[in-house]
Design a protein around this motif. Structure first.
Motif, PDB file in Angstrom:
ATOM      1  N   ALA A  47       0.840  -1.194   0.000  1.00  0.00           N
ATOM      2  CA  ALA A  47       0.000   0.000   0.000  1.00  0.00           C
ATOM      3  C   ALA A  47       0.876   1.246   0.000  1.00  0.00           C
ATOM      4  N   PRO A  48       0.383   2.354  -0.550  1.00  0.00           N
ATOM      5  CA  PRO A  48       1.184   3.588  -0.557  1.00  0.00           C
ATOM      6  C   PRO A  48       1.401   4.127   0.851  1.00  0.00           C
ATOM      7  N   VAL A  49       2.570   4.666   1.092  1.00  0.00           N
ATOM      8  CA  VAL A  49       2.909   5.250   2.385  1.00  0.00           C
ATOM      9  C   VAL A  49       2.647   6.746   2.321  1.00  0.00           C
ATOM     10  N   PRO A  50       1.809   7.276   3.209  1.00  0.00           N
ATOM     11  CA  PRO A  50       1.493   8.707   3.149  1.00  0.00           C
ATOM     12  C   PRO A  50       2.706   9.548   3.517  1.00  0.00           C
ATOM     13  N   PRO A  51       2.845  10.704   2.922  1.00  0.00           N
ATOM     14  CA  PRO A  51       3.980  11.568   3.264  1.00  0.00           C
ATOM     15  C   PRO A  51       3.775  12.258   4.608  1.00  0.00           C
ATOM     16  N   VAL A  52       4.871  12.589   5.252  1.00  0.00           N
ATOM     17  CA  VAL A  52       4.824  13.402   6.460  1.00  0.00           C
ATOM     18  C   VAL A  52       4.721  14.863   6.020  1.00  0.00           C
ATOM     19  N   THR A  53       3.725  15.575   6.535  1.00  0.00           N
ATOM     20  CA  THR A  53       3.477  16.940   6.058  1.00  0.00           C
ATOM     21  C   THR A  53       3.602  18.012   7.126  1.00  0.00           C
ATOM     22  N   THR A  54       3.752  17.636   8.396  1.00  0.00           N
ATOM     23  CA  THR A  54       3.859  18.622   9.460  1.00  0.00           C
ATOM     24  C   THR A  54       5.305  19.086   9.590  1.00  0.00           C
ATOM     25  N   GLU A  55       5.532  20.363   9.333  1.00  0.00           N
ATOM     26  CA  GLU A  55       6.867  20.946   9.377  1.00  0.00           C
ATOM     27  C   GLU A  55       7.023  21.792  10.632  1.00  0.00           C
ATOM     28  N   ALA A  56       7.996  21.413  11.472  1.00  0.00           N
ATOM     29  CA  ALA A  56       8.217  22.140  12.727  1.00  0.00           C
ATOM     30  C   ALA A  56       8.575  23.592  12.478  1.00  0.00           C
ATOM     31  N   GLY A  57       9.263  23.863  11.355  1.00  0.00           N
ATOM     32  CA  GLY A  57       9.699  25.219  11.072  1.00  0.00           C
ATOM     33  C   GLY A  57       8.585  26.163  10.688  1.00  0.00           C
ATOM     34  N   ASN A  58       7.395  25.621  10.414  1.00  0.00           N
ATOM     35  CA  ASN A  58       6.247  26.465  10.088  1.00  0.00           C
ATOM     36  C   ASN A  58       5.554  26.870  11.379  1.00  0.00           C
ATOM     37  N   ASN A  59       5.928  28.013  11.936  1.00  0.00           N
ATOM     38  CA  ASN A  59       5.330  28.463  13.188  1.00  0.00           C
ATOM     39  C   ASN A  59       3.867  28.826  12.948  1.00  0.00           C
ATOM     40  N   ILE A  60       2.993  28.237  13.735  1.00  0.00           N
ATOM     41  CA  ILE A  60       1.550  28.440  13.541  1.00  0.00           C
ATOM     42  C   ILE A  60       0.958  29.326  14.624  1.00  0.00           C
ATOM     43  N   GLY A  61       1.812  30.068  15.336  1.00  0.00           N
ATOM     44  CA  GLY A  61       1.336  30.959  16.384  1.00  0.00           C
ATOM     45  C   GLY A  61       1.266  30.259  17.724  1.00  0.00           C
ATOM     46  N   SER A  62       1.048  31.036  18.752  1.00  0.00           N
ATOM     47  CA  SER A  62       1.042  30.485  20.112  1.00  0.00           C
ATOM     48  C   SER A  62      -0.287  30.684  20.825  1.00  0.00           C
ATOM     49  N   ASN A  63      -1.309  31.061  20.094  1.00  0.00           N
ATOM     50  CA  ASN A  63      -2.606  31.334  20.721  1.00  0.00           C
ATOM     51  C   ASN A  63      -3.427  30.046  20.816  1.00  0.00           C
ATOM     52  N   PHE A  64      -2.975  29.167  21.702  1.00  0.00           N
ATOM     53  CA  PHE A  64      -3.637  27.875  21.886  1.00  0.00           C
ATOM     54  C   PHE A  64      -3.960  27.662  23.358  1.00  0.00           C
ATOM     55  N   ASN A  65      -4.820  26.674  23.605  1.00  0.00           N
ATOM     56  CA  ASN A  65      -5.149  26.300  24.980  1.00  0.00           C
ATOM     57  C   ASN A  65      -4.348  25.098  25.456  1.00  0.00           C
ATOM     58  N   ASN A  66      -3.772  24.363  24.526  1.00  0.00           N
ATOM     59  CA  ASN A  66      -3.032  23.151  24.891  1.00  0.00           C
ATOM     60  C   ASN A  66      -1.541  23.362  24.648  1.00  0.00           C
ATOM     61  N   PHE A  67      -0.774  23.399  25.732  1.00  0.00           N
ATOM     62  CA  PHE A  67       0.677  23.502  25.655  1.00  0.00           C
ATOM     63  C   PHE A  67       1.294  22.192  26.129  1.00  0.00           C
ATOM     64  N   GLY A  68       0.880  21.103  25.500  1.00  0.00           N
ATOM     65  CA  GLY A  68       1.491  19.807  25.734  1.00  0.00           C
ATOM     66  C   GLY A  68       2.686  19.654  24.803  1.00  0.00           C
ATOM     67  N   ILE A  69       3.875  19.545  25.364  1.00  0.00           N
ATOM     68  CA  ILE A  69       5.116  19.504  24.583  1.00  0.00           C
ATOM     69  C   ILE A  69       5.790  18.151  24.799  1.00  0.00           C
ATOM     70  N   PRO A  70       5.621  17.203  23.866  1.00  0.00           N
ATOM     71  CA  PRO A  70       6.268  15.898  24.034  1.00  0.00           C
ATOM     72  C   PRO A  70       7.771  16.035  24.271  1.00  0.00           C
ATOM     73  N   GLY A  71       8.269  15.273  25.237  1.00  0.00           N
ATOM     74  CA  GLY A  71       9.698  15.260  25.536  1.00  0.00           C
ATOM     75  C   GLY A  71      10.156  16.268  26.553  1.00  0.00           C
ATOM     76  N   ALA A  72       9.296  17.208  26.934  1.00  0.00           N
ATOM     77  CA  ALA A  72       9.729  18.271  27.845  1.00  0.00           C
ATOM     78  C   ALA A  72       9.953  17.741  29.259  1.00  0.00           C
ATOM     79  N   LYS A  73      11.077  18.118  29.843  1.00  0.00           N
ATOM     80  CA  LYS A  73      11.363  17.835  31.248  1.00  0.00           C
ATOM     81  C   LYS A  73      10.937  19.038  32.087  1.00  0.00           C
ATOM     82  N   SER A  74      10.935  18.880  33.388  1.00  0.00           N
ATOM     83  CA  SER A  74      10.397  19.927  34.262  1.00  0.00           C
ATOM     84  C   SER A  74      11.050  21.280  34.011  1.00  0.00           C
ATOM     85  N   PHE A  75      12.366  21.328  33.949  1.00  0.00           N
ATOM     86  CA  PHE A  75      13.060  22.602  33.798  1.00  0.00           C
ATOM     87  C   PHE A  75      12.925  23.188  32.397  1.00  0.00           C
TER      88      PHE A  75
END
Length: 549
Positions: free
Chosen positions: A135-163
């Motif tokens: 089957a075809p493999v879908p491309p990855v399309t989410t680019e970290a370098g494309n800043n989409i603003g910070s006006n969100f309610n969810n600030f869940g950051i995978p990998g973040a440690k306490s500090f």
């Protein structure tokens, strides 16, 4: 001796039939009783008009080894916001990924792997599964370098440690925060505070401070006593004082304007299926690639056991012909016996005669003895107290081709291959096993973090605690009830833990949301549970189809 390959790990051949778990009859009857009158919802002393969530991967909705849109829309903060909406809660926006591959691009290059799916015998990456099906493999399309603003309610950051939450410029190191950071020098906490929350959740802070150490088999450093996190490695354990300072500053900032919130305790992560799925003794004597080799293996290890019997009898290595045997591992906390092994075997005429059966000249005995010392100087067989990490299942019984190639010039290709079988003739590296000493380092740090959390919340009436640690502890033993299901931490079949062995399923996040509501009711006088304003477990999946792209 034949090369030993593809040793069968029976506990990893899983069936999805059990994913829905056994029903608890009386619990189901309680939920099916339509005659029970529910109370009208009251929210107590909480203003839910602007709810903001701060945390790591659980908060983001990370599942099945990746962050993807469908799972984000079932994150526990999103599920909570849907319940809060019945009590005056406002809109809840999340920085959704652009696709459901589970991966992210950094500068156009793929930086993380595709999400996991169930491949019939266990978890496999989506791209590998689709390719195997033609089957075809879908491309990855989410680019970290494309800043989409910070006006969100969810600030869940995978990998973040306490500090990390209070470190300026963290966006430069974490692609998930890069997408939403308000500036190059911003902090996660600062961006969350800029949303002016009236209510917040602060979840799983402290989890990543021990998680990467544990999932890497303890190859990092326990930094307890070092209060300079700028010197830490990626897989190090955070000093409890560093954690306390970061966590305290977050609580103070989030509540300074009167906002209320709920925080979580840090779970004992070693009870997760990432550490409990692979048995310490997976070597089956009935396996045709292993069983016939046992006499020769015991003969080889017999030479080493002469040294172990004198220095430390607990390190004697033998394989059983009647029951499953433990793998051989490296334990870096053991006394290094490499010199003793080389010194005892090198001059021994019996050892010189022994190696000739492998086509090696008797004159090579000192060199071979030195090789055995370097490989087995800190070797022992695993015990039930050792935890093999989930990825070890893919290499146990396999020839390590890099090691084999390195040894070929010295031992010859055939003998080199025979001494390069992971967990059998080649001891598993530290990264594949969490030893009791390493587990204790994780436990001590986790306990210290939870002491800080309890102390700070006990002294602040605006903050409640959802005891995630207790939930996962019960789920890992007797199971935890959620509507008509009993959730456990078993991989694939337990319903709570996703295919990566660490993060939750969407149903698991529903359970987590319910526990937050319990804490809110107890602390702030609301009645979400009594009013039935909770996520329905039956509406939440435990896995996502590979066709979801």
């Amino acid at each position: 001796m034949k090369n030993i390959k593809y040793i069968f790990l029976s506990l990893l051949t899983l069936s999805m039939v059990a994913c829905e778990n056994d029903l608890v009859e009386d619990f189901r009857e309680l939920n099916d009783n339509e005659d029970v009158a529910l109370e009208a919802l009251t929210v107590g002393s909480v203003d839910f008009s602007n709810y903001v969530s701060i945390g790591a991967s659980f908060t983001a909705g990370y599942s099945d080894g990746g962050l993807f849109s469908a799972a984000q829309q079932k994150s526990f903060p999103k599920l909570l916001s849907e319940q809060f909406a019945f009590g005056g809660g406002g809109n809840f926006t999340q920085p959704l990924m652009d696709d459901n591959t589970g991966a992210i691009l950094v500068g156009g290059s793929q930086a993380t792997e595709y999400r996991l799916v169930f491949g019939g015998a266990g978890p496999v990456r989506l791209d590998a599964f689709l390719a195997s099906q033609g089957a075809p493999v879908p491309p990855v399309t989410t680019e970290a370098g494309n800043n989409i603003g910070s006006n969100f309610n969810n600030f869940g950051i995978p990998g973040a440690k306490s500090f990390h939450f209070v470190t300026p410029g963290y966006a430069a190191f974490n692609p998930y925060y890069t997408r939403i950071a308000s500036s190059a020098s911003s902090t996660v906490l600062g961006d969350a505070l800029a949303q002016n929350p009236t209510f917040f959740t602060l979840s799983e802070v402290g989890g990543n401070d021990v998680l990467s150490y544990a999932t890497s088999g303890g190859i990092g450093v326990d930094q307890t006593g070092n209060i300079d996190p700028s010197t830490y490695g990626q897989n190090d354990i955070t000093d409890p004082n560093v954690f306390a300072q970061a966590f305290s500053s977050m609580i103070t900032a989030l509540t300074q304007n009167g906002a209320k919130g709920v925080v979580t305790t840090v779970p004992d992560i070693t009870s997760l299926s990432y550490f409990t799925t692979v048995p310490h003794n997976p070597l089956d004597p009935t396996n045709p690639d292993f069983g016939p080799q046992i006499p020769t293996l015991n003969q080889i290890y017999g030479a080493l056991n002469q040294v172990f019997a004198v220095a430390d009898p607990s390190r004697i290595i033998t394989f059983s012909t009647t029951q499953a045997s433990a793998v051989v591992i490296i334990d870096e906390d053991l006394v290094d016996l490499s010199g003793a092994i080389a010194g005892a075997l090198g001059p021994d005429p019996a050892f010189a005669a022994f190696i000739t059966q492998f086509g090696l000249p008797a004159a090579a005995a000192p060199q071979v003895a030195g090789f055995l010392g370097s490989v087995y100087g800190r070797a022992r067989q695993a015990t039930e107290n050792d935890l093999l990490v989930l990825p070890s299942s893919s290499i146990i019984g396999q020839e390590n081709e890099d090691v084999s190639a390195a040894l070929a010039g010295f031992l010859g290709p055939q003998v080199a291959a025979q001494f390069s079988v992971e967990g059998v003739t080649l001891p598993l590296e530290d990264k594949w096993v969490l030893t009791p000493q390493e587990q204790n380092a994780v436990a001590m740090a986790t306990s210290a973090y939870n002491t800080t959390i309890t102390s700070l919340t006990d002294s602040n009436p605006n903050v409640a605690v959802a005891d995630l640690r207790a939930v996962l502890e019960q789920a890992s033993t007797s199971g935890y009830p959620y509507d008509e299901f009993i959730m456990t931490t078993d991989l694939v079949t337990g319903g709570l833990i996703s295919l990566d062995g660490v993060h939750l399923t969407s149903r698991g996040y529903g359970l987590m949301a319910r526990e937050f509501l319990v804490a809110i009711d107890e602390a702030f006088g609301s009645n979400f549970i009594a009013s039935g304003t909770i996520p329905d477990a039956g509406d939440l999946p435990t896995n996502y189809n590979p066709a979801l792209q």
